[in-house]
Design a protein around this motif. Structure first.
Motif, short mmCIF file in Angstrom:
data_model
loop_
_atom_site.label_atom_id
_atom_site.label_comp_id
_atom_site.label_asym_id
_atom_site.label_seq_id
_atom_site.Cartn_x
_atom_site.Cartn_y
_atom_site.Cartn_z
N HIS A 51 0.69 -1.31 -0.18
CA HIS A 51 0.43 -0.11 -0.34
C HIS A 51 0.73 1.44 -0.28
CE1 HIS A 51 -3.53 -1.98 0.87
NE2 HIS A 51 -2.96 -3.05 1.78
N ARG A 643 -4.33 -2.00 11.60
CA ARG A 643 -5.28 -3.56 11.81
C ARG A 643 -6.07 -2.27 12.75
NH1 ARG A 643 -4.67 -9.06 9.99
NH2 ARG A 643 -2.68 -8.53 9.00
N ARG A 673 -7.54 -3.66 5.14
CA ARG A 673 -7.71 -5.21 4.27
C ARG A 673 -8.63 -5.28 4.15
NH1 ARG A 673 -1.22 -6.53 5.38
NH2 ARG A 673 -0.63 -4.78 6.63
#
Length: 693
Positions: A51, A643, A673
């Motif tokens: 990314h 995350r 994700r």
């Protein structure tokens, strides 16, 4: 004596292999037209999933379909995990050059051992025009073709299921490497299966004058003899399906743009052996000597066949066996002569382009002579074999010598052309003018005639830097791993080749010259200093990401889905689709609305160099999202947020990180994700506080 001859043969092959690989590993750059482009595109494929390479992901889309042009790119992608780009290319070149003679040795050894000496021609043909064009897939596919043909010939008389499996592995490998070789391989397997079994059947039925079996019985035996061939052709039905499916695809998408070369061009190409000529016409003489060599081999083959025919006729053998004379005048090896004639006809008939890129005549020309090799029978005496080997070795080294001289001079030019310095920033965009340059070589003293060795050199400058290149010819096609997602972007750097030096007046209004050499100039887009008014005299600047009808909190700068980055200020760098979260115009609390996106979003702010504390705000409005959001954020080269789960509801989640700015830019990449149709990130806003005294 035979062991001594074998040892001499092995030593000869080893020495020839080393000599022909020396130019690949001895020079820093192996001059090709498209090689640098293949390295760059393989690098993009390797790095695309990261990314932080937001420029690559913004400029390109992966063309992740099974098309027949993958092999060299797949090899380069794997090798790039271990070796530097130029070393990866050298390994692929080693396979291209080294496998061709070995595939010919294997091919000839399985069909006509007497002709194994002709395998040495693989060294000469390996340094062909298409190799220097950078058509690595096609050159690799030639070796696969001869490995497949040699294997089939060895097992054709006792085909088992395991043999069919191996043949299909070779067929699929050839298909994924190049379509033209695959098409020729399927055609050749079909032709030789029919010719070989047909010859055996005819020989069994009409090959003898007297036999105790009646004609009817012999005809029946002949039909039975054809059964294994028909079974094999039935097993090839999936291969035919692949062949014609892709052919119709090419016809529908590229067939209308076909270009045919005139007879004069084709005649000159054929007799000039132009498939071996790359940079200079000196190689034409070598090609014509090679044609004479083939003509002599053909005459010797005919002489040898006539001698065998008369020897058989004068013997008592035909009287004892009843064998007819035609069985000695026509052999199974004549199938290779017929196939060579058919490929020659295709060379003169097919279009030059319009199907999978072009250069179709050039590709068929290489096969004409290599397919013919099993037909030759020149082993009149062992000294003749020595003479054949000597001629081939002399022609190969002559050919190689010219190429080495050319590489020596071109390496000077390529080194100069790649000496540009100053393109140090990663994750930027590059353009060039012209997009493919084929100008005069200072060291050679002339313009390379057929191959453009400078054509895509700028790709090497963009490799390993996350740079999106806007003049990438591969991304304009449908038979390479990349296609353009967005091409109309502003370039951060521009390389101007010297043919365009006089046309940079408009360019210099927006770009500044930062380096130059005898071949090109490097320009960088002029940058506006950070807008200090954005700070309003304070130490904190805040951004509220919201829909157009949202109410911006006091002291916050509004950011909408279409707030495009302005140099010196702030905004979205990416043009990927973004959307608003649901909100009402009377919203009074900041951050209750946000901007959502499925693809990576990149937001940039111009800041004075220094240390800053950044506070990001995230929320997922109830009803907007069916499941929690996952947030990942990259700030310049750091990953401060990874995350992070954002629950459904109005709860606001904050995350802080500290970062040092050294290039007057803070670039934040936000992504998720998450998987499935609800894959999405959401960003409500952020504040930046200067930590300077």
């Amino acid at each position: 004596m035979k062991a001594r001859q074998l040892s001499i043969g092995y030593i000869t092959v080893f020495v020839m292999l080393v000599l022909h690989l020396l130019p690949v590993w001895g020079f820093k750059y192996f001059p090709t037209q498209d090689g640098a482009s293949h390295i760059y595109n393989s690098y993009v494929v390797k790095e695309y999933h990261k990314h932080e390479n937001y420029r690559l992901r913004e400029v390109y889309d992966l063309n992740a379909t099974i098309f027949p042009n993958w092999t060299s790119h797949a090899l380069l992608v794997v090798l790039l995990y271990v070796f530097p780009p130029l070393v990866c290319e050298k390994i692929v070149l080693t396979l291209c050059i080294g496998l061709l003679p070995f595939s010919l040795f294997y091919f000839l050894n399985g069909i006509a051992k007497r002709n194994v000496v002709f395998g040495l021609l693989g060294f000469l043909f390996a340094y062909n025009y298409l190799l220097h064009m950078g058509f690595y897939n096609f050159v690799l596919s030639m070796s696969l073709f001869f490995f497949a043909m040699g294997y089939w010939w060895k097992v054709k008389d006792e085909l088992r299921l395991s043999n069919i499996v191996v043949i299909y592995i070779l067929l699929l490998a050839t298909y994924l490497t190049h379509y033209h070789s695959y098409a020729l391989l399927v055609m050749s397997l079909t032709f030789f299966a029919l010719f070989s079994s047909g010859y055996d059947a005819l020989r069994g039925v009409w090959g003898y004058r007297e036999t105790s079996e009646p004609l009817r019985s012999r005809l029946k035996d002949g039909v039975i003899a054809l059964k294994p061939t028909l079974t094999f052709l039935g097993a090839l039905v999936p291969a035919y399906f692949i062949l014609f499916s892709y052919y119709f695809y090419l016809s529908n998408t590229h067939g209308g743009d076909s270009e045919h070369k005139g007879f004069e061009w084709l005649n000159d190409y054929f007799f000039g052996m132009k498939s071996l000529v790359s940079f200079r016409d000196d190689h034409v003489l070598i090609g014509r000597v090679l044609l004479v060599f083939f003509a002599v081999a053909f005459v010797l083959t005919v002489v040898n066949r006539v001698r065998q025919y008369h020897r058989f006729r004068e013997s008592e053998e035909w009287k004892e066996t009843g064998e007819r004379f035609w069985t000695r005048a026509v052999t199974q090896m004549d199938g290779f002569l017929i196939m060579s004639v058919l490929i020659t006809a295709m060379f003169f008939i097919v279009p030059w382009s319009g199907y999978s890129g072009g250069w179709i005549n050039d590709r068929f020309h290489l096969y004409i002579f290599l397919v013919l090799l099993p037909f030759f029978a020149v082993n009149l005496h062992r000294h003749v074999n020595y003479a054949v080997a000597g001629v081939i070795i002399a022609l190969s080294l002559w050919h190689l010598g010219y190429n080495v001289h050319t590489y020596t001079l071109l390496n000077r030019d390529i080194t100069t052309a790649l000496s540009l310095v100053g393109m140090t920033e990663e994750d930027t965009i590059l353009t060039s003018e012209p997009g493919e340059w084929g100008g005069f070589s200072d060291s050679l003293g002339f313009e390379p005639k057929y191959v453009e060795p400078f054509g895509h050199l700028e790709c090497l400058l963009a490799t390993n830097k996350g740079i999106g290149y806007l003049d990438n010819y591969e991304a304009n096609t449908d038979h390479f791993p990349l296609q353009y997602k967005e091409k109309e972007l502003s370039a951060d750097y521009a390389i101007i080749w010297r043919t365009e030096y006089d046309d940079v007046a408009g360019l210099e209004e927006e770009y500044e010259l930062i380096d130059s050499n005898d071949y090109n100039r490097l320009y960088r887009r002029k940058r506006t200093p950070p807008d200090l008014q954005m700070w309003s005299g304070g130490t904190v600047v805040s951004f509220d990401m919201q829909p157009k009808d949202g109410q911006t909190a006091s002291g916050y700068i509004p950011v909408y889905v279409d707030t495009t980055y302005t140099d010196g200020k702030y905004g979205w760098l990416t043009v990927s689709a973004r959307e608003d979260s649901q909100s009402e115009s009377e919203v009074s609390q900041p951050y209750e609305d946000s901007i959502l996106g499925k693809e990576d979003g990149v937001f940039r702010i111009a800041l004075p160099n220094g240390t800053y504390e950044v506070t990001c705000y995230f929320s997922a409005d109830e009803g907007d999202e069916p499941e929690p959001l996952e947030i990942n954020l990259i700030a310049n080269d750091e990953k401060p947020i990874q995350r992070l789960q954002i629950p459904i509801g109005n709860e606001m989640i904050e995350r802080r990180y500290t970062i040092m700015i050294t290039n007057e830019l803070l670039t934040q990449v936000i992504y998720t994700r998450g998987k499935g149709k609800h894959k999405r990130w959401g960003w409500s806003g952020f504040s930046i506080r200067s930590m300077a005294n």
